[in-house]
Design a protein around this motif. Structure first.
Motif, mmCIF file in Angstrom:
data_model
loop_
_atom_site.group_PDB
_atom_site.id
_atom_site.type_symbol
_atom_site.label_atom_id
_atom_site.label_comp_id
_atom_site.label_asym_id
_atom_site.label_seq_id
_atom_site.Cartn_x
_atom_site.Cartn_y
_atom_site.Cartn_z
ATOM 1 N N GLU A 160 0.832 -1.201 0.000
ATOM 2 C CA GLU A 160 0.000 0.000 0.000
ATOM 3 C C GLU A 160 0.872 1.259 0.000
ATOM 4 O O GLU A 160 0.572 2.249 -0.697
ATOM 5 C CB GLU A 160 -0.880 -0.031 1.248
ATOM 6 C CG GLU A 160 -1.681 1.207 1.526
ATOM 7 C CD GLU A 160 -2.399 1.091 2.863
ATOM 8 O OE1 GLU A 160 -3.501 0.532 2.893
ATOM 9 O OE2 GLU A 160 -1.831 1.542 3.882
ATOM 10 N N TYR A 164 0.214 3.380 -3.494
ATOM 11 C CA TYR A 164 -0.529 4.633 -3.409
ATOM 12 C C TYR A 164 0.379 5.843 -3.241
ATOM 13 O O TYR A 164 -0.043 6.908 -2.792
ATOM 14 C CB TYR A 164 -1.544 4.560 -2.268
ATOM 15 C CG TYR A 164 -2.609 3.516 -2.505
ATOM 16 C CD1 TYR A 164 -3.593 3.705 -3.469
ATOM 17 C CD2 TYR A 164 -2.604 2.321 -1.792
ATOM 18 C CE1 TYR A 164 -4.553 2.737 -3.709
ATOM 19 C CE2 TYR A 164 -3.574 1.343 -2.014
ATOM 20 C CZ TYR A 164 -4.538 1.564 -2.972
ATOM 21 O OH TYR A 164 -5.485 0.593 -3.200
ATOM 22 N N ASN A 165 1.688 5.646 -3.555
ATOM 23 C CA ASN A 165 2.642 6.759 -3.600
ATOM 24 C C ASN A 165 2.839 7.451 -2.250
ATOM 25 O O ASN A 165 3.221 8.631 -2.192
ATOM 26 C CB ASN A 165 2.196 7.782 -4.648
ATOM 27 C CG ASN A 165 3.366 8.543 -5.252
ATOM 28 O OD1 ASN A 165 4.458 8.011 -5.358
ATOM 29 N ND2 ASN A 165 3.141 9.789 -5.622
ATOM 30 N N GLU A 166 2.585 6.724 -1.159
ATOM 31 C CA GLU A 166 2.800 7.305 0.163
ATOM 32 C C GLU A 166 4.282 7.587 0.408
ATOM 33 O O GLU A 166 4.639 8.500 1.145
ATOM 34 C CB GLU A 166 2.271 6.351 1.244
ATOM 35 C CG GLU A 166 0.771 6.182 1.264
ATOM 36 C CD GLU A 166 0.059 7.426 1.771
ATOM 37 O OE1 GLU A 166 0.672 8.185 2.545
ATOM 38 O OE2 GLU A 166 -1.109 7.630 1.396
#
Length: 265
Positions: A160, A164-166
């Motif tokens: 994740e 999601y580019n966190e």
């Protein structure tokens, strides 16, 4: 390394080449051993300067049943700060304005963006799973994840984190340093042990105790699954320095020369 009393010691050498290498003889356990967890059997070796956190470097994988030779050369890199690159030349504890930045300085090692990003990643995983991932430095004194449900949580939260580019948010907290150092490596390996040496190890008391703990016979096959040897050494006593400098460009000029018999107005 450690001495016979278990005290930490630093091995030093002023000589180069394979004959002056640091020699590691490793017992890595046998496949399907009750003491081994996971789907890999081998060693992850981290090599870094003593001023740099080992966790900030990529590991070298050592396969059981081999002698691995690792030749090193040190490389220093000096980059130009903005506007020529995205690095910052004034990185210091006084400039630290967030938890990850400060924790990187307080670790006792030189600041590196990768170490800072690793701490930022760890913070994200701790917040999601309430335990820490062992592949990153610990943070807040949080214990590492051990149970199956905890490691499963880490697996999906890490997916994740990148999906999601966190992870890109971590670079906002962690500036890039202008000066860095690393090792370039040359790696080769051969089979270990061969039949003649394996026949000598059969009578080795230390080896007998190791295999007895696993209730396994000391066959050459089991030895190859359980043992590894590593030589680590400097190729020579030189280093490489890579320095960036601003490119120089000239502005084209037009010069007019009067033609004989004519004048410029």
């Amino acid at each position: 390394g450690y001495d016979n009393k278990g005290s930490s010691i630093i091995f030093k050498t002023l000589k180069t080449g394979k004959v002056n290498a640091l020699l590691l003889k490793l017992f890595v356990g046998v496949e399907k051993s009750p003491f081994m967890l996971g789907f890999e059997n081998g060693v992850h070796l981290f090599i870094s300067n003593q001023t740099i956190s080992p966790s900030s470097t990529d590991s070298i994988t050592v396969k059981p049943g081999t002698v691995t030779y690792i030749s090193l050369k040190k490389v220093f890199t000096r980059k130009e700060p903005a506007p020529y690159s995205s690095c910052q030349s004034d990185i210091s504890l006084a400039k630290a304005d967030n938890t990850f930045y400060k924790a990187t300085f307080e670790s006792g090692y030189e600041y590196e963006q990768k170490s800072c990003v690793d701490l930022c990643t760890q913070s994200y995983l701790i917040g999601k799973c309430q335990c820490a991932d062992a592949q990153y430095p610990t943070l807040y004194g949080t214990p590492y994840c051990k149970r199956l449900n905890e490691t499963t949580c880490l697996y999906f939260r890490l997916l994740e984190f990148y999906l999601y580019n966190e992870y890109s948010k971590c670079y906002d907290y962690c500036p890039l340093e202008c000066s860095s150092q690393a090792f370039t490596t040359k790696i080769s390996s051969v089979q270990y042990p061969d039949e003649s040496f394996a026949s000598l190890l059969v009578n080795n008391t230390w080896m007998k105790r190791r295999f007895a703990r696993l209730n396994l016979s000391m066959s050459q096959e089991n030895m190859e699954k359980s043992m590894a040897m590593v030589y680590v050494y400097f190729e020579d006593n030189k280093y490489t320095l890579i320095t960036e400098t601003p490119a120089q460009s000239s502005v084209p000029r037009t010069v007019w020369y009067p033609t004989p018999g004519r004048s410029l107005t």
